[in-house]
Design an enzyme around this catalytic site. Structure first.
Site, PDB file in Angstrom:
ATOM      1  N   GLY A 187       0.874  -1.157   0.041  1.00  0.00           N
ATOM      2  CA  GLY A 187       0.089  -0.032   0.062  1.00  0.00           C
ATOM      3  C   GLY A 187       0.884   1.146  -0.101  1.00  0.00           C
ATOM      4  O   GLY A 187       0.494   2.170  -0.505  1.00  0.00           O
TER       5      GLY A 187
ATOM      6  N   GLU B 229       2.749  -8.166  -1.370  1.00  0.00           N
ATOM      7  CA  GLU B 229       1.356  -8.490  -1.101  1.00  0.00           C
ATOM      8  C   GLU B 229       1.085 -10.145  -1.452  1.00  0.00           C
ATOM      9  O   GLU B 229       0.823 -11.146  -0.831  1.00  0.00           O
ATOM     10  CB  GLU B 229       0.208  -7.972  -1.843  1.00  0.00           C
ATOM     11  CG  GLU B 229      -0.182  -6.611  -1.342  1.00  0.00           C
ATOM     12  CD  GLU B 229       0.869  -5.519  -1.711  1.00  0.00           C
ATOM     13  OE1 GLU B 229       1.851  -5.750  -2.131  1.00  0.00           O
ATOM     14  OE2 GLU B 229       0.149  -4.188  -1.734  1.00  0.00           O
TER      15      GLU B 229
HETATM   16  C1  LIG Z   1      -7.038  -3.323   2.580  1.00  0.00           C
HETATM   17  C2  LIG Z   1      -5.706  -3.558   1.557  1.00  0.00           C
HETATM   18  C3  LIG Z   1      -5.651  -2.839   0.445  1.00  0.00           C
HETATM   19  C4  LIG Z   1      -4.685  -2.631  -0.275  1.00  0.00           C
HETATM   20  C5  LIG Z   1      -3.642  -3.556  -0.466  1.00  0.00           C
HETATM   21  C6  LIG Z   1      -2.439  -3.380   0.196  1.00  0.00           C
HETATM   22  C7  LIG Z   1      -1.901  -4.289   0.830  1.00  0.00           C
HETATM   23  C8  LIG Z   1      -0.709  -4.205   1.682  1.00  0.00           C
HETATM   24  O1  LIG Z   1      -0.057  -3.377   1.730  1.00  0.00           O
HETATM   25  S1  LIG Z   1      -0.477  -5.499   2.507  1.00  0.00           S
HETATM   26  C9  LIG Z   1       1.217  -5.312   3.091  1.00  0.00           C
HETATM   27  C10 LIG Z   1       2.408  -5.124   2.099  1.00  0.00           C
HETATM   28  N1  LIG Z   1       3.659  -5.108   2.945  1.00  0.00           N
HETATM   29  C11 LIG Z   1       4.378  -5.965   3.300  1.00  0.00           C
HETATM   30  O2  LIG Z   1       4.010  -7.191   3.305  1.00  0.00           O
HETATM   31  C12 LIG Z   1       5.534  -5.647   4.135  1.00  0.00           C
HETATM   32  C13 LIG Z   1       5.652  -6.440   5.410  1.00  0.00           C
HETATM   33  N2  LIG Z   1       6.950  -6.000   6.198  1.00  0.00           N
HETATM   34  C14 LIG Z   1       7.937  -6.396   5.859  1.00  0.00           C
HETATM   35  O3  LIG Z   1       8.137  -7.030   4.976  1.00  0.00           O
HETATM   36  C15 LIG Z   1       8.904  -5.868   7.033  1.00  0.00           C
HETATM   37  O4  LIG Z   1       8.315  -5.799   8.140  1.00  0.00           O
HETATM   38  C16 LIG Z   1       9.590  -4.756   6.683  1.00  0.00           C
HETATM   39  C17 LIG Z   1      10.614  -4.940   5.364  1.00  0.00           C
HETATM   40  C18 LIG Z   1       8.829  -3.587   6.201  1.00  0.00           C
HETATM   41  C19 LIG Z   1      10.716  -4.200   7.929  1.00  0.00           C
HETATM   42  O5  LIG Z   1      11.549  -5.436   8.281  1.00  0.00           O
HETATM   43  P1  LIG Z   1      12.194  -5.341   9.653  1.00  0.00           P
HETATM   44  O6  LIG Z   1      12.981  -4.117   9.726  1.00  0.00           O
HETATM   45  O7  LIG Z   1      12.961  -6.641   9.693  1.00  0.00           O
HETATM   46  O8  LIG Z   1      11.282  -5.156  10.472  1.00  0.00           O
HETATM   47  P2  LIG Z   1      10.131  -6.455  11.025  1.00  0.00           P
HETATM   48  O9  LIG Z   1       9.652  -7.406  10.058  1.00  0.00           O
HETATM   49  O10 LIG Z   1      10.517  -7.122  12.284  1.00  0.00           O
HETATM   50  O11 LIG Z   1       8.824  -5.476  11.391  1.00  0.00           O
HETATM   51  C20 LIG Z   1       8.715  -4.605  12.466  1.00  0.00           C
HETATM   52  C21 LIG Z   1       7.461  -4.666  13.077  1.00  0.00           C
HETATM   53  O12 LIG Z   1       6.479  -4.277  12.259  1.00  0.00           O
HETATM   54  C22 LIG Z   1       5.389  -4.931  12.219  1.00  0.00           C
HETATM   55  N3  LIG Z   1       5.090  -4.745  10.699  1.00  0.00           N
HETATM   56  C23 LIG Z   1       5.732  -4.785   9.511  1.00  0.00           C
HETATM   57  N4  LIG Z   1       5.003  -4.539   8.589  1.00  0.00           N
HETATM   58  C24 LIG Z   1       3.742  -4.487   8.887  1.00  0.00           C
HETATM   59  C25 LIG Z   1       2.419  -4.222   8.236  1.00  0.00           C
HETATM   60  N5  LIG Z   1       2.537  -3.810   6.883  1.00  0.00           N
HETATM   61  N6  LIG Z   1       1.308  -4.301   8.957  1.00  0.00           N
HETATM   62  C26 LIG Z   1       1.518  -4.617  10.305  1.00  0.00           C
HETATM   63  N7  LIG Z   1       2.623  -4.737  11.245  1.00  0.00           N
HETATM   64  C27 LIG Z   1       3.950  -4.818  10.357  1.00  0.00           C
HETATM   65  C28 LIG Z   1       6.273  -6.577  12.308  1.00  0.00           C
HETATM   66  O13 LIG Z   1       5.070  -7.454  12.637  1.00  0.00           O
HETATM   67  C29 LIG Z   1       7.333  -6.063  13.184  1.00  0.00           C
HETATM   68  O14 LIG Z   1       6.266  -5.959  14.476  1.00  0.00           O
HETATM   69  P3  LIG Z   1       6.513  -6.958  15.778  1.00  0.00           P
HETATM   70  O15 LIG Z   1       7.973  -6.479  16.367  1.00  0.00           O
HETATM   71  O16 LIG Z   1       5.455  -6.714  16.609  1.00  0.00           O
HETATM   72  O17 LIG Z   1       6.598  -8.432  15.374  1.00  0.00           O
END
Ligand SMILES: CC/C=C\C/C=C/C(=O)SCCNC(=O)CCNC(=O)[C@H](O)C(C)(C)COP(=O)(O)OP(=O)(O)OC[C@H]1O[C@@H](n2cnc3c(N)ncnc32)[C@H](O)[C@@H]1OP(=O)(O)O
Length: 720
Positions: A99, A122
Site C-alpha cells: 500500500g 502482497e
Molecule cells: C486493505 C488492503 C488494501 C490494499 C492492498 C495493500 C496491501 C498491503 O499493503 S499488504 C502489506 C504489504 N507489505 C508487506 O508485506 C511488508 C511487510 N513487512 C516487511 O516486509 C518488513 O516488516 C519490513 C521490510 C517492512 C521491515 O523489516 P524489519 O526491519 O526486519 O522489521 P520487522 O519485519 O521485524 O517488522 C517490525 C514490526 O513491524 C510489524 N510490521 C511490519 N510490516 C507490517 C505491516 N504491513 N502491517 C502491520 N505490522 C507490520 C512487524 O510485525 C514487526 O512487529 P513486531 O515487532 O511486533 O513483530
C-alpha cells in the site's frame, strides 16, 4: 499518525506510525485530511508525502486484515492525492512496500534515496496489491516488469526502480530538503501528464507473450500457490480494460484471494516468523533482556559437508574462521570444496571475485585444535557419534577461553549429554544447521538444562547475522525437526513394505504442496544419516539391528532403509538411493527397477501381501504422525509455541508456507478430525508409538469449540 506542516508554499504530510509506518486507519485518515487541507489552502502550491523514522511505509496494516474495514479506503485516499491540481511528491527512504508503493504511485512524482527499496510483497501474504497497484504499476513501467514484481513480491532497489521508471529521481543528502527542492522545481507545472490513471499500459502490444511466459514460470516455480496466478490475471486486466473497469476487476480478484485459506495461512506465517524471534527461556530470560557475547572470531570443527557449509555461512558475513580437521588430507579437501562453492557463487553472479578472495583469506585451516584457544565461538560439525562429540567438547573445555560459546551441530543428540563432557555446560548450545548448510535458511538453536541465556542470545544473534531464520527449542533426542520428521520416514518405510512405492509417496506429497516428497528428501540428506542415527541409538541400548529385525524398542521396525544403505545406495551423493540419478550428486530422480524389486522382495520375505494404498492414507500417514509428535513436543515444552514448529517446517523441510505448516494445517483440518484419524491408525498399527495420541491433542480436540492456534498453549495450561 500523519503530521501536517507547511514550509513556505509546500505542505508536508509526514506519516508517523512506528515502527514501519503501516497504513492503519489513522494514517489513512491523516493522509485524507492532509491532502484535503493542502488542496484547500491557497498558499500551498505543492505537497510532499514522506515517512518519519526508519521507512516510508511498509504498506497496509496486516493486523487490520481480519477486521471490518473502517475509515477511508486506501484507493479513495490515493484518488484524492492524484486528483490534486497541486503536484504531490512522494519522498521515499527505507522501504516503500505494498500500500505504501500504491500511495507513491498515486502521487505525481516519486523521488528516493539510493538505499530505498520498493516492491509489492502482497503476493507473499496470499493477496494482490488491491489499492490499484496492479493497474498503476504497468502504467509507469513495462508490463513485464510489473508482472514480475507483483507475482514474486521481490523488493527492487532504488537505482533499478529508477531504471524501470518507477522513480523519477534518486537524491543524495537530506531527503526532506531534496524533496522541497524537487517540489519547487515542479510547482506550477500541469500535473495531468503525471496522473497514471490517464496513461496507457506500457508494452501492452506484447501482453499475450509476456503473460504466457510469466504464467509458465509461476506455475513451474510456485506450484499450488494461487496468489501469483491471480496477480498475473489482475495485471493482464490493466492492459485489457479501461482503468476504472480494471480497478473493479482488481477488487474482485483481491476479495477472492483475501478470503482464501492460503491467505489466512500466509498472514499467520508473517506473524509466526516474527514471534519465533522473541525467544524466552523457562527462567524468564529472553531476547528482550539478554545481550549476546560479542563474536569477532569463530572456529569450525570438521571440514566435511556440514562443516564446509557452516564455514561458508560465517565467511560470507566476514567472520574469520579457524577450520579444524583431524588430518591434512581431509582438511585440504574441505578447503577445496569451500573454494569450489565460492567459485560457483561467482559464476552465478552471487558474489564478486574480490569478495570470494576476501572470504578465502579469512579461513585458517589447521589440524591443531589448540588454535581455537582465542575464538569467541566454535561450532563442532563432526559426524553424529556421542563418544566423538563428547571427546571434542572435553578438549574444547580445556582449550577455549572462558567466555567462548561452544556450539554443536548435532542433529539428534541431546545437548545435555554433550555438555556433560565439559565443566562449563552453561556455554554449550546446539546450533543445528540443515543441509546444505550454506543454502537452507533454518537454524534450530537448542538449549540444554544448563545453557546460559547469554549463550542462547549469542546463537540467536549469530543466526540473524548469517541470514538464517533461527528458532529456539529445548533439548531432547532429535529436537523438533528430526523428531517430527523421523516419524514420517518410519511411516513411509512401513507403507513401502505394505504396498506403496517411493514415487507414489512422493507424488502424493508433492501434489499436497511439498516441494519434494519424503523419499527424495531422504536421498537429498543421505540414506546413511538415518542409518547412522538408528544404529547409534541401538548401540547405546546394546541392541544389534540386522536384516531380520522386525521390532526395535517394542516398535514395528522396517529394515528396508537399512537394506538400501547396505547396497551403498546412499542417495543423491552416490547417484543412487530410493531413486537413480543421472550421476553422483545429480538432481534428476528416476524410478529404478532395482529399488522396486528390492521393495517387492522385502515385502515377500516379510510375508506381507502388498496392497494399494490410497492418496488419503499416504497423506495422513505421512503428516499425522509428525503432527501428533508436534503436539507432544508442545506438551513437553520442547517448542514454546506451535508457530515455532511451523517456522521450522517452512525453512527446514520446505513445507508450503501457503499451507501454514503442519500445526496450522492441523488447525485448519480441525483438531477433532485429526485426533479421530490418529486414533484410527493407532488401532490399526498398535506397534508404532507415534500413533499413540498426544494428551494435548486430545484435550484440544475435545474442547467444546475449536481453540484458535494462538490459544493452544494457554488453553492447555488452563486445563492442567
Ligand atoms: C486493505 C488492503 C488494501 C490494499 C492492498 C495493500 C496491501 C498491503 O499493503 S499488504 C502489506 C504489504 N507489505 C508487506 O508485506 C511488508 C511487510 N513487512 C516487511 O516486509 C518488513 O516488516 C519490513 C521490510 C517492512 C521491515 O523489516 P524489519 O526491519 O526486519 O522489521 P520487522 O519485519 O521485524 O517488522 C517490525 C514490526 O513491524 C510489524 N510490521 C511490519 N510490516 C507490517 C505491516 N504491513 N502491517 C502491520 N505490522 C507490520 C512487524 O510485525 C514487526 O512487529 P513486531 O515487532 O511486533 O513483530
Amino acid at each position: 499518525m500523519v503530521d501536517y506542516r507547511t514550509q513556505g508554499q509546500i505542505a508536508i504530510l509526514e506519516v508517523n506510525n512506528p515502527p514501519v509506518n503501516a497504513l492503519s486507519i489513522h494514517v489513512r485518515k491523516g493522509l485524507d485530511d492532509g491532502i484535503s487541507r493542502a488542496v484547500r489552502d491557497p498558499s500551498v502550491k505543492a505537497v510532499i508525502v514522506i515517512g518519519k523514522g526508519r521507512t516510508f511505509s511498509s504498506g497496509a496494516d496486516i493486523k487490520e486484515f481480519n477486521k471490518p474495514q473502517e475509515g477511508p479506503r486506501l484507493t479513495m485516499v490515493g484518488k484524492k492525492l492524484e486528483e490534486s491540481d497541486k503536484p504531490v511528491v512522494a519522498a521515499i527512504h527505507g522501504t516503500c512496500l505494498g500500500g505504501g508503493l500504491e500511495i507513491a504511485l498515486f502521487c505525481h512524482y516519486r523521488i528516493a534515496v539510493k538505499s530505498a527499496r520498493v516492491g509489492f510483497p502482497e503476493v507473499l501474504l496470499g493477496i494482490l496489491p488491491g489499492a490499484a497497484g496492479t493497474q498503476r504499476l504497468p502504467r509507469v513501467t513495462d508490463v513485464a516488469v510489473a508482472m514480475e514484481m507483483i507475482s514474486t513480491g521481490k523488493h527492487v532497489p532504488a537505482p533499478k526502480a529508477l531504471e524501470y521508471g518507477i522513480l523519477d529521481k534518486i537524491v543524495q543528502g537530506d531527503l526532506l530538503e531534496e524533496a522541497v527542492k524537487f517540489a519547487k522545481s515542479v510547482m506550477g507545472k500541469p500535473v495531468q501528464p503525471c496522473r497514471l490513471s490517464d496513461q496507457p499500459v506500457k508494452g501492452a502490444d506484447r501482453l499475450v507473450q509476456v503473460f504466457d511466459a510469466a504464467m509458465r514460470q509461476v506455475k513451474q516455480r510456485q506450484r499450488g500457490f494461487m496468489a501469483p496466478v491471480v496477480c498475473l490475471k489482475a495485471v493482464r486486466s490493466a492492459a485489457e480494460l479501461p482503468y476504472n473497469e480494471g480497478l473493479l476487476r482488481e477488487n474482485t480478484l483481491f476479495t477472492e484471494l483475501m478470503s482464501s485459506s492460503q491467505c489466512a495461512a500466509l498472514r499467520y506465517a508473517f506473524f509466526a516468523e516474527r514471534a519465533a524471534q522473541r525467544w524466552q527461556l523457562p527462567s524468564g530470560a529472553s531476547a528482550a533482556n539478554t545481550k549476546p557475547v560479542p563474536v569477532k572470531s569463530t572456529g569450525v570443527i570438521g571440514a566435511g559437508t556440514m562443516g564446509q557449509g557452516i564455514a561458508i555461512c560465517l565467511l560470507r558475513v566476514d567472520y574469520p574462521v579457524i577450520l579444524v580437521e583431524q588430518n591434512q588430507k581431509l582438511l585440504d579437501k574441505g578447503v577445496e570444496m569451500i573454494q569450489l562453492a565460492f567459485k560457483d557463487a561467482v559464476r552465478r553472479k552471487l558474489m564478486t571475485e574480490d569478495a570470494m578472495r576476501h572470504c578465502m583469506s579469512n579461513i585458517s585451516p589447521t589440524v591443531d585444535m589448540q588454535q581455537l584457544a582465542n575464538v569467541d565461538l566454535v561450532i563442532e560439525a563432526v559426524y553424529e557419534n556421542v563418544a566423538l562429540k563428547q571427546d571434542i567438547f572435553r578438549k574444547l573445555d580445556v582449550i577455549c577461553k572462558p567466555s567462548a560459546v561452544l556450539c554443536t551441530n548435532t542433529s539428534t543428540i541431546s545437548i545435555d549429554i554433550i555438555a556433560s563432557a565439559t565443566k562449563r555446560p552453561g556455554s554449550v548450545v546446539g546450533t543445528h544447521f540443515f543441509a546444505p548448510a550454506h543454502i537452507m535458511r533454518l537454524l534450530e538453536n537448542v538449549y540444554s538444562k544448563d545453557t546460559s541465556a547469554q549463550a542462547v542470545a549469542t546463537v540467536m544473534d549469530l543466526g540473524k547475522k548469517i541470514g538464517k531464520v533461527s528458532v529456539l527449542v529445548k533439548t531432547c533426542h532429535g529436537f523438533v525437526a528430526n523428531r517430527m520428521f523421523h516419524h514420517q520416514g518410519q511411516e513411509a518405510a512401513l507403507m513401502l513394505e505394505e504396498g506403496a512405492l517411493p514415487e507414489h509417496i512422493d507424488k502424493v506429497m508433492e501434489d499436497f504442496g511439498m516441494s519434494i516428497g519424503p523419499m527424495k528428501v531422504s536421498d537429498l540428506s543421505g540414506v546413511d544419516i538415518g542409518w547412522r542415527i538408528r544404529h547409534e541409538v541401538a548401540k547405546m541400548e546394546g541392541v544389534e539391528l540386522t536384516s531380520q529385525t522386525r521390532f526395535f524398542r517394542g516398535e514395528r521396525y522396517c529394515t528396508l532403509p537399512d537394506k538400501l544403505y547396505e547396497l551403498g545406495r546412499l542417495g543423491r551423493k552416490t547417484g543412487k538411493g530410493w531413486y537413480r540419478y543421472e550421476k553422483p550428486g545429480g538432481r534428476v530422480a528416476m524410478v529404478d527397477d532395482e529399488v522396486t524389486n528390492l521393495i517387492k522382495k522385502h515385502s515377500a520375505e516379510m510375508g506381507i501381501e502388498r496392497r494399494g494404498i490410497s492418496t488419503q492414507e499416504i497423506q495422513e500417514r505421512i503428516l499425522y504422525p509428525a503432527i501428533n509428535e508436534g503436539f507432544r513436543i508442545l506438551e513437553e515444552g520442547v517448542a514454546a509455541k506451535p508457530e515455532d514448529i511451523d517456522v521450522i517446517w517452512w525453512y527446514g523441510f520446505s513445507f508450503p508456507r501457503y499451507m501454514g505448516g503442519p500445526m496450522f494445517h492441523a488447525s485448519q483440518v480441525g483438531l477433532s478430525k485429526v485426533y479421530e484419524r490418529i486414533c484410527y491408525y493407532h488401532q490399526n498399527f498398535p506397534y508404532s508409538s507415534h500413533w499413540v495420541p498426544s494428551d494435548l491433542l486430545r484435550k484440544l480436540a475435545s474442547a467444546p469449540s475449536p481453540v484458535p492456534i494462538s490459544q493452544w498453549m494457554s488453553y492447555s495450561q488452563s486445563k492442567l
